[in-house]
Design a protein around this motif. Structure first.
Motif, mmCIF file in Angstrom:
data_model
loop_
_atom_site.group_PDB
_atom_site.id
_atom_site.type_symbol
_atom_site.label_atom_id
_atom_site.label_comp_id
_atom_site.label_asym_id
_atom_site.label_seq_id
_atom_site.Cartn_x
_atom_site.Cartn_y
_atom_site.Cartn_z
ATOM 1 N N GLU A 53 0.851 -1.198 0.000
ATOM 2 C CA GLU A 53 0.000 0.000 0.000
ATOM 3 C C GLU A 53 0.880 1.239 0.000
ATOM 4 N N THR A 54 0.686 2.108 -0.984
ATOM 5 C CA THR A 54 1.451 3.346 -1.107
ATOM 6 C C THR A 54 0.499 4.517 -1.031
ATOM 7 N N THR A 55 0.765 5.457 -0.133
ATOM 8 C CA THR A 55 -0.097 6.624 0.026
ATOM 9 C C THR A 55 0.741 7.896 -0.058
ATOM 10 N N GLY A 56 0.093 8.973 -0.485
ATOM 11 C CA GLY A 56 0.746 10.279 -0.516
ATOM 12 C C GLY A 56 1.615 10.476 -1.739
ATOM 13 N N MET A 57 2.302 11.608 -1.719
ATOM 14 C CA MET A 57 3.180 11.975 -2.819
ATOM 15 C C MET A 57 4.417 12.672 -2.264
ATOM 16 N N ASP B 15 -3.074 4.252 -8.399
ATOM 17 C CA ASP B 15 -3.151 5.717 -8.384
ATOM 18 C C ASP B 15 -4.598 6.191 -8.251
ATOM 19 N N ILE B 16 -5.258 5.754 -7.177
ATOM 20 C CA ILE B 16 -6.659 6.090 -6.963
ATOM 21 C C ILE B 16 -6.791 7.570 -6.615
ATOM 22 N N PHE C 187 4.143 7.208 1.942
ATOM 23 C CA PHE C 187 4.262 6.139 2.933
ATOM 24 C C PHE C 187 3.958 4.804 2.250
ATOM 25 N N THR C 188 4.795 3.803 2.516
ATOM 26 C CA THR C 188 4.620 2.476 1.936
ATOM 27 C C THR C 188 4.526 1.441 3.049
ATOM 28 N N GLU C 189 3.478 0.634 2.989
ATOM 29 C CA GLU C 189 3.278 -0.439 3.962
ATOM 30 C C GLU C 189 3.202 -1.772 3.223
ATOM 31 N N ASN C 190 4.030 -2.731 3.639
ATOM 32 C CA ASN C 190 3.999 -4.084 3.085
ATOM 33 C C ASN C 190 3.355 -5.027 4.097
ATOM 34 N N GLU C 191 2.402 -5.801 3.632
ATOM 35 C CA GLU C 191 1.707 -6.758 4.497
ATOM 36 C C GLU C 191 1.729 -8.132 3.843
ATOM 37 N N THR C 192 2.169 -9.139 4.578
ATOM 38 C CA THR C 192 2.163 -10.507 4.071
ATOM 39 C C THR C 192 0.784 -11.109 4.282
ATOM 40 N N ILE C 193 0.087 -11.352 3.183
ATOM 41 C CA ILE C 193 -1.277 -11.869 3.258
ATOM 42 C C ILE C 193 -1.274 -13.373 3.498
ATOM 43 N N ALA C 194 -0.394 -14.094 2.822
ATOM 44 C CA ALA C 194 -0.328 -15.554 2.963
ATOM 45 C C ALA C 194 1.095 -16.010 2.689
ATOM 46 N N LYS C 195 1.467 -17.145 3.273
ATOM 47 C CA LYS C 195 2.803 -17.700 3.080
ATOM 48 C C LYS C 195 2.686 -19.220 3.002
ATOM 49 N N TYR C 196 3.309 -19.785 1.962
ATOM 50 C CA TYR C 196 3.260 -21.234 1.749
ATOM 51 C C TYR C 196 4.671 -21.790 1.639
ATOM 52 N N GLU C 197 4.906 -22.935 2.288
ATOM 53 C CA GLU C 197 6.158 -23.656 2.086
ATOM 54 C C GLU C 197 5.973 -24.575 0.886
#
Length: 373
Positions: free
Chosen positions: A213-217, A261-262, A222-232
């Protein structure tokens, strides 16, 4: 009636037409909880009734007019003082006067344009809501009601596979392939990883879905990374020529369509992160962006003929449309086109004919030095 007219002397209730039969959607709130809201789509009419009830029988409510607004709004959490409205419609329900009995008012916002999907993230919130305002001399009476909006996309006619050869020079060469580059939210990611050269001791391999998720200019980005799922997907040392299958089911995870770019305020993008770990617990990773879209149960005329095509939707040709109306075509990625892919994928550096993987110090952290060995 409140002393000297202070306080709330009436209750406001907003009832939407077809609430008993309309579908609902579960929406995450700002505090992380979930609530179910009535679901609408772009071009649908929003109508209903506003009921205003006096709290005390025999009392009266003096007002300077009653209005209802339909608002589409983006809230950036780091700039809470400013709300950015991209849709704003107003209808007058009553002229200034006195209300001596409980009163109901009909309203209708016909064929309302709803270009974006509702979204609540780490730093931003996009919402649609109705707001009724009873204008008073001292303090207005205000009531808000949120609705959910989903954006539907047509099935991409062009949906190229993703194929790329990556590695670390003279140590590790692998080829990975995903069956598609665009997936609907209930889709299955199918692929395989083929080991061309293995000269480091790998003990573990996993694949993760990451939401960025990237917000602002500018300086306020601001950039936020979120791990939604993880598989071995592998446990143990691979050998040259070995092929590892991949199958990831997207249904059941909290995913949204890709948003680009909403309204010049924020973007939401998704990546497949392939991670290998060697026997010394060093982690090597390669990210590949994918496009997610929402599949409708049936095609809606409002989606096919809407005068405003959202920038994050996939059109009938399978291409993304930017705000200027240009089509961004995403072609197959082959070993001979690694440089062009790296430019479009976060400008990741490459120094050889085969794009280098990166080594992590920890989850999501890239080592400062190169990982060529």
């Amino acid at each position: 009636m409140s002393f000297f007219g202070f306080g709330q002397s009436a209750d406001i209730d907003i009832r939407l037409d077809g609430a008993d039969t309309r579908k609902t959607a579960e929406i995450k709130t700002e505090d992380g909880k979930k609530e179910r809201l009535l679901l609408y789509y772009d071009g649908e009419t929003v109508s209903g009734t506003v009921n205003i009830s006096l709290r005390k029988a025999g009392s009266k409510l003096e007002h300077h007019g009653i209005k209802i607004e339909f608002i589409g709004q983006i809230e950036l959490f780091y700039d809470r003082g400013n709300h950015h409205e991209f849709t704003s419609l107003v209808k007058e329900l009553a002229r200034p006067g006195e209300m001596i009995t409980n009163t109901s008012y009909r309203f209708e916002f016909a064929c309302v344009e709803k270009p974006f999907e509702v979204y609540t993230g780490s730093n931003v919130r996009l919402r649609y809501f109705l707001r009724v305002t009873v204008v008073r001399r001292l303090a207005d009476l205000v009531k808000e009601l949120d609705i959910a909006v989903h954006t539907l996309s047509s099935y991409p006619e062009m949906n190229n596979s993703i194929k790329m050869e990556v590695g670390i020079e003279d140590c590790l060469h692998i080829e990975f392939e995903y069956n598609k580059s665009k997936y609907h939210l209930k889709d299955v990611i199918v692929g395989k990883i083929y080991f061309l050269l293995v000269r480091i001791k790998i003990k573990h391999m996993e694949i993760a879905i990451i939401k960025r998720e990237t917000t602002g200019m500018g300086n306020n980005t601001f950039t936020e990374n979120e791990t939604i799922a993880k598989y071995e997907i592998m446990d143990g040392a691979p050998v040259r020529g070995e092929s590892i299958p991949i199958r990831v089911f997207l249904a059941g995870y909290e995913l949204t369509p890709t948003m680009r770019d909403i309204n010049k305020k924020f973007s939401v993008r998704y990546f497949l992160n392939l991670v290998l770990m060697d026997t010394e617990d060093r982690r090597y990773f390669k990210q590949q962006e994918i496009t997610l879209w929402r599949k409708g149960e049936k095609q809606r005329k409002s989606q096919l003929h809407s005068p405003h095509l959202p920038s994050h939707l996939v059109n009938s040709n399978g291409n993304l449309i930017d705000d200027s109306g240009n089509q961004n075509v995403q072609n197959d990625v082959t070993p001979n086109a690694v440089s062009s892919e790296s430019e479009s994928n976060e400008n990741q550096p490459h120094e050889n004919s085969i794009e280098n993987m990166k080594r992590e110090e920890a989850d999501g952290q890239t080592a400062n030095n190169d990982t060529q060995r």
